[in-house]
Design a protein around this motif. Structure first.
Motif, mmCIF file in Angstrom:
data_model
loop_
_atom_site.group_PDB
_atom_site.id
_atom_site.type_symbol
_atom_site.label_atom_id
_atom_site.label_comp_id
_atom_site.label_asym_id
_atom_site.label_seq_id
_atom_site.Cartn_x
_atom_site.Cartn_y
_atom_site.Cartn_z
ATOM 1 N N TRP A 135 38.715 36.378 38.929
ATOM 2 C CA TRP A 135 37.916 35.637 37.954
ATOM 3 C C TRP A 135 36.417 35.780 38.247
ATOM 4 O O TRP A 135 35.631 36.028 37.337
ATOM 5 N N PHE A 138 34.971 38.978 37.106
ATOM 6 C CA PHE A 138 34.812 38.928 35.650
ATOM 7 C C PHE A 138 33.472 38.293 35.275
ATOM 8 O O PHE A 138 32.737 38.799 34.422
ATOM 9 N N LYS A 172 42.110 31.329 29.446
ATOM 10 C CA LYS A 172 41.980 31.352 27.993
ATOM 11 C C LYS A 172 40.650 30.730 27.581
ATOM 12 O O LYS A 172 39.961 31.239 26.686
ATOM 13 N N ASN A 175 37.945 33.091 28.061
ATOM 14 C CA ASN A 175 38.121 34.371 27.351
ATOM 15 C C ASN A 175 38.154 35.520 28.364
ATOM 16 O O ASN A 175 37.496 36.554 28.190
ATOM 17 N N PHE A 176 38.958 35.330 29.382
ATOM 18 C CA PHE A 176 39.020 36.231 30.543
ATOM 19 C C PHE A 176 39.589 37.596 30.191
ATOM 20 O O PHE A 176 40.534 37.718 29.409
ATOM 21 N N SER A 177 39.006 38.614 30.789
ATOM 22 C CA SER A 177 39.594 39.960 30.785
ATOM 23 C C SER A 177 39.477 40.512 32.203
ATOM 24 O O SER A 177 38.543 40.155 32.940
ATOM 25 N N GLU A 178 40.412 41.357 32.581
ATOM 26 C CA GLU A 178 40.422 41.866 33.947
ATOM 27 C C GLU A 178 39.136 42.652 34.244
ATOM 28 O O GLU A 178 38.730 43.502 33.452
#
Length: 248
Positions: A135, A138, A172, A175-178
């Motif tokens: 996280w 990110f 969520k 708005n997480f992306s790897e």
């Protein structure tokens, strides 16, 4: 009820009237660390001025010509500049090695933590650090691309209820992306200096204040042990040396 923090104007006014060497720091959240530094700055008798945060410190720094007869040192956290670069105009500030002064203390005390944690606790903590670093990496990528980032969260928000993985609700919400493998590796390589120190201490306290433990620790207990047993070697000691050199 805590007293209101002084404004930059009030701090500048105090510095104009002061004759004692002064160390200007961001805030009073880490007062125990600052007091330790105050005790260890050698033969110099100096005041520590908490100024109410990073923005205030940089504002006061930009006005240092107003009290240029006074010996002063500005001590600040790198924060996310750790992942980019410190602006040239701020190069004379004494910066932490890691993300924050808490990181410098945490990274200086890893051997102490090794002795406090059991082997299963150490193994579990490293797994959780890997999750948190996903996280955090990110957020680093958001920062580097001038997008809105936020790392001001407690681990209870970031992690699932069992504290083993990242919370799906939290991911969520963010708005997480790897993150890329490169950024994740960069954070993990020196996680003790790069993942926000407050988060690392909160995670450590999750283990060391666990209800199943007979011996429990508070944050102040840990800070005191780090300073008095670990002696802040090498990162806090580096700050003290830089402060002494600047005042001299």
């Amino acid at each position: 009820m805590p007293l209101p923090r002084p404004t930059p104007d009030e701090v500048v006014s105090l510095l104009k009237r002061s004759s004692l060497p002064s160390i200007i720091v961001e805030g009073d959240d880490d007062v125990m660390i600052y007091r330790y530094i105050e005790e260890k700055i050698g033969t110099f008798n100096a005041n520590i001025f908490p100024c109410g945060g990073r923005k205030a410190l940089l504002s006061i720094f930009s006005r240092r010509n107003e009290f240029n007869a006074l010996k002063t040192v500005f001590l600040a956290d790198q924060d996310m500049w750790l992942f980019t670069t410190i602006p040239e105009e701020h190069s004379s500030i004494v910066w932490t090695t890691g993300y924050s002064i808490e990181n410098d203390l945490f990274a200086s005390s890893l051997e102490l933590f090794e002795q406090l944690l059991t082997i299963p606790e150490k193994q579990e903590m490293l797994k959780i650090i890997h999750e948190i670093s996903r996280w955090f990496a990110f957020e680093v990528e958001l920062y580097r691309t001038d997008q809105e980032m936020n790392i001001n969260f407690h681990i209870n928000e970031v992690l699932s209820e069992d504290k083993k993985t990242l919370s799906s609700t939290f991911l969520k919400r963010r708005n997480f992306s790897e993150p890329s493998k490169e950024t994740l590796a960069e954070v993990l390589e020196d996680y003790d200096l790069k993942v926000r120190g407050k988060i690392l201490f909160d995670l450590l306290l999750y283990f060391l204040s666990s209800p199943k433990r007979r011996s429990k620790y508070s944050r102040d207990n840990l800070l005191e042990m780090c300073l008095k047993v670990g002696n802040g070697d090498p990162y806090i000691k580096r700050l003290i040396e830089n402060i002494n050199q600047t005042i001299a």
